[in-house]
Design a protein around this motif. Structure first.
Motif, PDB file in Angstrom:
ATOM      1  N   ASP A   1       5.131  -7.820   8.365  1.00 55.96           N
ATOM      2  CA  ASP A   1       3.704  -7.517   8.434  1.00 55.96           C
ATOM      3  C   ASP A   1       3.371  -6.275   7.598  1.00 55.96           C
ATOM      4  O   ASP A   1       2.366  -6.242   6.890  1.00 55.96           O
ATOM      5  CB  ASP A   1       3.236  -7.357   9.879  1.00 55.96           C
ATOM      6  N   LYS A   2       4.227  -5.277   7.652  1.00 52.78           N
ATOM      7  CA  LYS A   2       3.995  -4.069   6.852  1.00 52.78           C
ATOM      8  C   LYS A   2       4.279  -4.326   5.372  1.00 52.78           C
ATOM      9  O   LYS A   2       3.579  -3.812   4.499  1.00 52.78           O
ATOM     10  CB  LYS A   2       4.832  -2.909   7.380  1.00 52.78           C
ATOM     11  N   ALA A   3       5.307  -5.115   5.087  1.00 52.17           N
ATOM     12  CA  ALA A   3       5.594  -5.467   3.690  1.00 52.17           C
ATOM     13  C   ALA A   3       4.410  -6.212   3.085  1.00 52.17           C
ATOM     14  O   ALA A   3       4.010  -5.945   1.944  1.00 52.17           O
ATOM     15  CB  ALA A   3       6.855  -6.314   3.607  1.00 52.17           C
ATOM     16  N   MET A   4       3.823  -7.116   3.869  1.00 57.09           N
ATOM     17  CA  MET A   4       2.683  -7.885   3.386  1.00 57.09           C
ATOM     18  C   MET A   4       1.451  -6.994   3.225  1.00 57.09           C
ATOM     19  O   MET A   4       0.692  -7.146   2.260  1.00 57.09           O
ATOM     20  CB  MET A   4       2.368  -9.039   4.333  1.00 57.09           C
ATOM     21  N   ALA A   5       1.254  -6.059   4.132  1.00 59.15           N
ATOM     22  CA  ALA A   5       0.109  -5.147   4.016  1.00 59.15           C
ATOM     23  C   ALA A   5       0.183  -4.346   2.721  1.00 59.15           C
ATOM     24  O   ALA A   5      -0.836  -4.161   2.030  1.00 59.15           O
ATOM     25  CB  ALA A   5       0.050  -4.218   5.228  1.00 59.15           C
ATOM     26  N   MET A   6       1.373  -3.869   2.376  1.00 56.99           N
ATOM     27  CA  MET A   6       1.530  -3.120   1.126  1.00 56.99           C
ATOM     28  C   MET A   6       1.316  -4.039  -0.080  1.00 56.99           C
ATOM     29  O   MET A   6       0.675  -3.655  -1.064  1.00 56.99           O
ATOM     30  CB  MET A   6       2.911  -2.467   1.054  1.00 56.99           C
ATOM     31  N   ALA A   7       1.846  -5.251  -0.019  1.00 55.70           N
ATOM     32  CA  ALA A   7       1.664  -6.213  -1.109  1.00 55.70           C
ATOM     33  C   ALA A   7       0.193  -6.597  -1.253  1.00 55.70           C
ATOM     34  O   ALA A   7      -0.312  -6.743  -2.373  1.00 55.70           O
ATOM     35  CB  ALA A   7       2.520  -7.447  -0.866  1.00 55.70           C
TER      36      ALA A   7
ATOM     37  N   ARG B   1       5.305  -9.665  -5.867  1.00 55.78           N
ATOM     38  CA  ARG B   1       5.738  -8.888  -4.696  1.00 55.78           C
ATOM     39  C   ARG B   1       5.339  -9.630  -3.423  1.00 55.78           C
ATOM     40  O   ARG B   1       6.107  -9.775  -2.483  1.00 55.78           O
ATOM     41  CB  ARG B   1       5.093  -7.483  -4.751  1.00 55.78           C
ATOM     42  N   LYS B   2       4.115 -10.152  -3.411  1.00 53.42           N
ATOM     43  CA  LYS B   2       3.650 -10.919  -2.254  1.00 53.42           C
ATOM     44  C   LYS B   2       4.420 -12.239  -2.131  1.00 53.42           C
ATOM     45  O   LYS B   2       4.762 -12.661  -1.021  1.00 53.42           O
ATOM     46  CB  LYS B   2       2.153 -11.180  -2.378  1.00 53.42           C
ATOM     47  N   VAL B   3       4.723 -12.860  -3.261  1.00 49.60           N
ATOM     48  CA  VAL B   3       5.521 -14.092  -3.255  1.00 49.60           C
ATOM     49  C   VAL B   3       6.871 -13.850  -2.581  1.00 49.60           C
ATOM     50  O   VAL B   3       7.329 -14.650  -1.776  1.00 49.60           O
ATOM     51  CB  VAL B   3       5.703 -14.645  -4.691  1.00 49.60           C
TER      52      VAL B   3
END
Length: 176
Positions: A69-75, A91-93
């Motif tokens: 969830d945090k990785a996706m928020a940054m992406a 990055r989101k991929v």
């Protein structure tokens, strides 16, 4: 994350009615933005490289720790400030891929492919899309995407060629 907290809590790079804050990794990204995305009604202000790079590094770190969830928020923030960036989309991929959300990852690549403004960007998109199609069981499309990636003669050509050969060797019904 501590370094970004004050910036994000202040909303330093949030768009408003007069200004949009954007990041461009190259001149070609800026040209693409000007031609395809900019509404020309608000001033464009540049986001510092350090902010964009911190978002990318933090997304990678969270992704490696499986804090998706945090990785996706940054992406997502990377994509907001760099909507035409292949790097931000990839990055989101990666985050989607690590969550086994392959259909979404493939759809994202297809949507961002139109913003590929350099041969390298186009090659990356086709290369990653080939892998996603292979994972989705659409080997014929994967072959086509690998071949398209190879036409751009980029630095990932060796990997694309090896993966294409592996795919072709795995099924006698597949052909170049």
């Amino acid at each position: 994350s501590e370094a970004l907290a004050p910036i994000q809590s202040l909303g330093a790079y949030l768009d408003d009615s007069d200004t949009v804050y954007r990041y461009f990794g190259s001149v070609s990204e800026r040209i693409r933005f000007n031609l395809d995305i900019d509404d020309h009604r608000r001033a464009v202000r540049l986001v510092p490289d350090a902010y964009y790079n911190a978002l990318a590094n933090l997304s990678i770190a969270y992704d490696m720790l499986e804090v998706y969830d945090k990785a996706m928020a940054m992406a997502d923030e990377m994509g907001r400030i760099a909507p035409q960036s292949i790097h931000a989309a990839m990055r989101k991929v990666r985050v989607l891929e690590h969550q086994s959300r392959i259909y979404e990852a493939a759809d994202l690549i297809k949507s961002i492919l139109r913003y590929a403004s350099t041969p390298r960007d186009a090659a990356i998109c086709h290369y990653r899309l080939a892998f996603m199609e292979w994972k989705l069981g659409r080997e014929d499309l994967a072959v086509a995407c690998y071949q398209r990636s190879l036409t751009w003669d980029s630095e990932m050509a060796r990997e694309a060629r090896e993966e294409l050969d592996d795919l072709l060797n795995s099924d006698d019904n597949l052909h170049r």
